[in-house]
Design an enzyme around this catalytic site. Sequence first.
Site, short mmCIF file in Angstrom:
data_model
loop_
_atom_site.label_atom_id
_atom_site.label_comp_id
_atom_site.label_asym_id
_atom_site.label_seq_id
_atom_site.Cartn_x
_atom_site.Cartn_y
_atom_site.Cartn_z
N GLU A 35 0.91 -1.15 -0.12
CA GLU A 35 0.17 0.09 -0.06
C GLU A 35 0.91 1.26 0.06
OE1 GLU A 35 -3.75 0.51 0.13
OE2 GLU A 35 -2.50 2.55 -0.24
N CYS A 43 -12.71 3.52 1.86
CA CYS A 43 -13.90 3.86 2.75
C CYS A 43 -13.46 4.16 4.07
CB CYS A 43 -14.38 2.22 3.11
SG CYS A 43 -15.57 2.19 4.55
N CYS A 48 -16.59 6.19 3.28
CA CYS A 48 -17.54 6.11 4.17
C CYS A 48 -17.48 6.37 5.46
CB CYS A 48 -17.86 4.54 4.26
SG CYS A 48 -17.42 3.55 2.97
N LYS A 51 -16.87 10.41 5.92
CA LYS A 51 -18.16 11.07 5.50
C LYS A 51 -19.21 10.99 6.26
CE LYS A 51 -20.96 8.31 4.14
NZ LYS A 51 -20.90 7.64 2.91
N GLY A 174 -22.90 16.45 -10.46
CA GLY A 174 -23.10 15.00 -10.73
C GLY A 174 -24.42 14.62 -9.64
N GLY A 175 -24.99 13.47 -9.62
CA GLY A 175 -26.18 13.32 -8.96
C GLY A 175 -26.28 11.90 -8.54
N GLY A 176 -24.95 11.53 -8.07
CA GLY A 176 -24.71 10.03 -7.66
C GLY A 176 -24.60 10.08 -6.12
N TYR A 177 -24.21 8.77 -5.51
CA TYR A 177 -24.10 8.78 -3.95
C TYR A 177 -23.27 9.85 -3.63
CZ TYR A 177 -24.96 3.66 -3.67
OH TYR A 177 -25.43 2.40 -3.62
N ALA A 179 -22.45 12.91 -4.66
CA ALA A 179 -22.72 14.11 -4.78
C ALA A 179 -23.87 14.59 -3.82
CB ALA A 179 -23.39 14.26 -6.17
N VAL A 180 -24.92 13.65 -3.62
CA VAL A 180 -25.96 14.02 -2.63
C VAL A 180 -25.59 13.98 -1.38
CG1 VAL A 180 -28.00 13.10 -4.36
CG2 VAL A 180 -26.95 11.53 -2.69
N GLU A 181 -24.65 13.01 -0.86
CA GLU A 181 -24.16 12.99 0.45
C GLU A 181 -23.34 14.24 0.76
OE1 GLU A 181 -23.69 8.15 0.98
OE2 GLU A 181 -21.91 9.31 0.70
N HIS A 435 -43.98 -0.26 18.95
CA HIS A 435 -44.76 1.12 18.80
C HIS A 435 -44.29 2.00 19.96
CE1 HIS A 435 -48.20 3.89 17.78
NE2 HIS A 435 -48.15 3.90 19.36
N GLU A 440 -42.43 0.29 12.42
CA GLU A 440 -43.56 -0.58 12.58
C GLU A 440 -44.44 -0.33 11.21
OE1 GLU A 440 -46.49 0.73 15.66
OE2 GLU A 440 -45.48 2.59 15.66
P1 NDP Z 1 -22.05 7.51 -9.25
O1 NDP Z 1 -21.89 6.57 -10.31
O2 NDP Z 1 -23.02 7.12 -8.12
O3 NDP Z 1 -22.72 8.89 -9.85
C1 NDP Z 1 -22.08 9.43 -10.47
C2 NDP Z 1 -23.06 10.52 -10.91
O4 NDP Z 1 -22.18 11.57 -11.99
C3 NDP Z 1 -24.25 10.22 -11.63
O5 NDP Z 1 -25.38 11.25 -11.44
C4 NDP Z 1 -23.85 10.58 -13.22
O6 NDP Z 1 -24.88 11.11 -14.03
C5 NDP Z 1 -23.06 11.84 -13.06
N1 NDP Z 1 -22.22 12.02 -14.22
C6 NDP Z 1 -21.31 11.24 -14.85
N2 NDP Z 1 -20.79 11.64 -15.80
C7 NDP Z 1 -20.98 13.16 -15.72
C8 NDP Z 1 -20.65 14.13 -16.47
N3 NDP Z 1 -19.72 13.96 -17.60
N4 NDP Z 1 -21.28 15.20 -16.44
C9 NDP Z 1 -22.28 15.35 -15.50
N5 NDP Z 1 -22.52 14.51 -14.80
C10 NDP Z 1 -22.11 13.27 -14.82
O7 NDP Z 1 -20.67 7.89 -8.58
P2 NDP Z 1 -20.04 8.50 -7.27
O8 NDP Z 1 -18.70 9.31 -7.60
O9 NDP Z 1 -21.14 9.16 -6.77
O10 NDP Z 1 -20.00 7.13 -6.54
C11 NDP Z 1 -18.85 6.29 -6.77
C12 NDP Z 1 -19.26 5.01 -6.35
O11 NDP Z 1 -18.91 5.07 -4.93
C13 NDP Z 1 -20.41 4.67 -6.30
O12 NDP Z 1 -20.73 3.34 -7.39
C14 NDP Z 1 -21.14 4.08 -5.06
O13 NDP Z 1 -21.23 2.54 -5.10
C15 NDP Z 1 -19.73 4.05 -4.21
N6 NDP Z 1 -20.31 4.73 -2.89
C16 NDP Z 1 -21.10 4.19 -2.08
C17 NDP Z 1 -21.55 5.08 -1.00
C18 NDP Z 1 -22.54 4.26 0.06
O14 NDP Z 1 -22.61 3.17 -0.07
N7 NDP Z 1 -23.24 5.26 0.67
C19 NDP Z 1 -21.16 6.40 -0.72
C20 NDP Z 1 -20.42 7.11 -1.67
C21 NDP Z 1 -19.84 6.15 -2.66
P3 NDP Z 1 -26.00 9.70 -14.54
O15 NDP Z 1 -26.81 9.36 -13.64
O16 NDP Z 1 -26.48 10.59 -15.59
O17 NDP Z 1 -24.98 8.88 -15.28
#
Ligand code: NDP
Length: 460
Positions: A35, A43, A48, A51, A174-177, A179-181, A435, A440
């Site tokens: 490493e 993580c 994780c 975060k 971005g709108g994935g995990y 980003a929203v966290e 309760h 529940e």
């Molecule tokens: P994700 O794959 O979850 O989300 C990526 C986001 O970026 C999507 O909304 C995607 O949009 C958007 N995106 C991708 N390319 C572009 C672009 N060129 N322009 C604009 N938007 C774009 O990735 P994350 O980085 O959030 O997380 C990575 C991984 O880490 C995940 O797979 C997840 O499993 C893991 N993780 C898990 C957590 C948990 O378990 N709580 C917490 C954090 C991470 P679109 O939907 O349109 O593709």
Amino acid sequence: MAGFDYDLFVIGAGSGGVRASRIAAGHGARVGICEDDLVGGTCVIRGCVPKKLLVYGSHVAEEVEDAAAYGWTIPHPRFDWPTLRDNVQKEVMRLNGVYKNLLKGAGVELVVGRGRLMDAHTVAVGERIVTADKVLLATGARPWRPDIPGADLAIVSDDAFHLPTLPKRVVIVGGGYIAVEFAGIFNGLGAEVTMVVRRERVLRGFDEDCRQAVQDGMQAKGVAFRTRAQIVRLERRGGAIAATFADDTVLEADVVMYATGRHPNISGLGLDKVGVHLDKAGAVAVDEWSRTTVPSIYAIGDVTNRLNLTPVAIMEGHCFADTVFGNRPRKPDHHDVPSAVFSQPQLATVGLSEEQARRVHGQVHIYEARFRPMKYTLSGREQRTFMKLVVDAASDRVVGVHMAGDDAAELIQGIAIAVKAGATKAIFDATVGIHPTAGEEFVTMRTRRPDPAPAAEAAE
Ligand code: NDP
């Protein structure tokens, strides 16, 4: 095996690599692991764990606000970012020590440096060359961002843990995990947050109603959204960063963070040299036993891009070690893996979304609950919880359970056992509730949502 330095050499001491090496050593194997960073991986070091600590910190403002309704007067609350940031890093360093001790206690040798494959049994770590009967790739993934002008002005989640000051205005792309966290974290800590999402909604792939519930909940807490939007350029403007959108509008922020996905960490590993093939997405291609295309080389975790979650990498690592060194062949089971997004509101899920269940099972029955948690009745906080059961009509099996709201992750972890065990809706109904709790609701939903359900079509 005696001709090799090790029976197993692992590249990458994250959650999966550490688990695999400890279990293999427990089975009697001579194990080394390399490493080039802290031990613990994404993580523990920059994912994780830190975060979630930031999420806890960001909840306090609401607790303080609601305290008045419970009779508490809390004068002049003040937030200090360096205190939270440094306390989180202290915990990260403590865990790094714990992980190092775990390796030591198991008799695994830690070699500091980046591993590079020389041949099917040889790894170079800096100047040192080691040989092993089996090599395990557990190098994880790293953040990726689009290549637009000024992209290097933006940070990624790795950097967010070390910011010198708390930004006043944050743009998150971005709108994935991730980003929203982080939107929830920065918003809770008092920053003005705008999410830039290229679709209509966040969290593609999750149940549609849950996506909507999370987005509505985030909006209600003050997060702004620019949907169907793309940033084409970033520029420095005074002390701020100006983000120019495809429609030529401009948004200024103190920090722009890209959370646009992560790519498998394969650079410099020497995979092509030894014949380890990649899949179409650029991840290490493996079979159901985590075997790569080279018989002595295996791979687990995010570098294989199967289900990118820490507990899954740990499962894959454990299965590998039991199979190869424990004489106990076991394949990782990627079905009904529960997961949570620590957004605000929190989202957790196990099994199929309504949309997936309709594709797999045809007719499904849907049960839903929406309510304001009791905790907010006194303070009047407008925060809702959403719960959903997806039931296969033919077998009565509960094939999906989803929740957006407080403690969703804690609740779904328990429910996941029932789903994994194949529990039917009748069993859920026969279970007595506790309760008064939110949980529940999962055993008292009696009224089916009327069919057909036009909302079942994915918005995109
Ligand atoms: P994700 O794959 O979850 O989300 C990526 C986001 O970026 C999507 O909304 C995607 O949009 C958007 N995106 C991708 N390319 C572009 C672009 N060129 N322009 C604009 N938007 C774009 O990735 P994350 O980085 O959030 O997380 C990575 C991984 O880490 C995940 O797979 C997840 O499993 C893991 N993780 C898990 C957590 C948990 O378990 N709580 C917490 C954090 C991470 P679109 O939907 O349109 O593709």
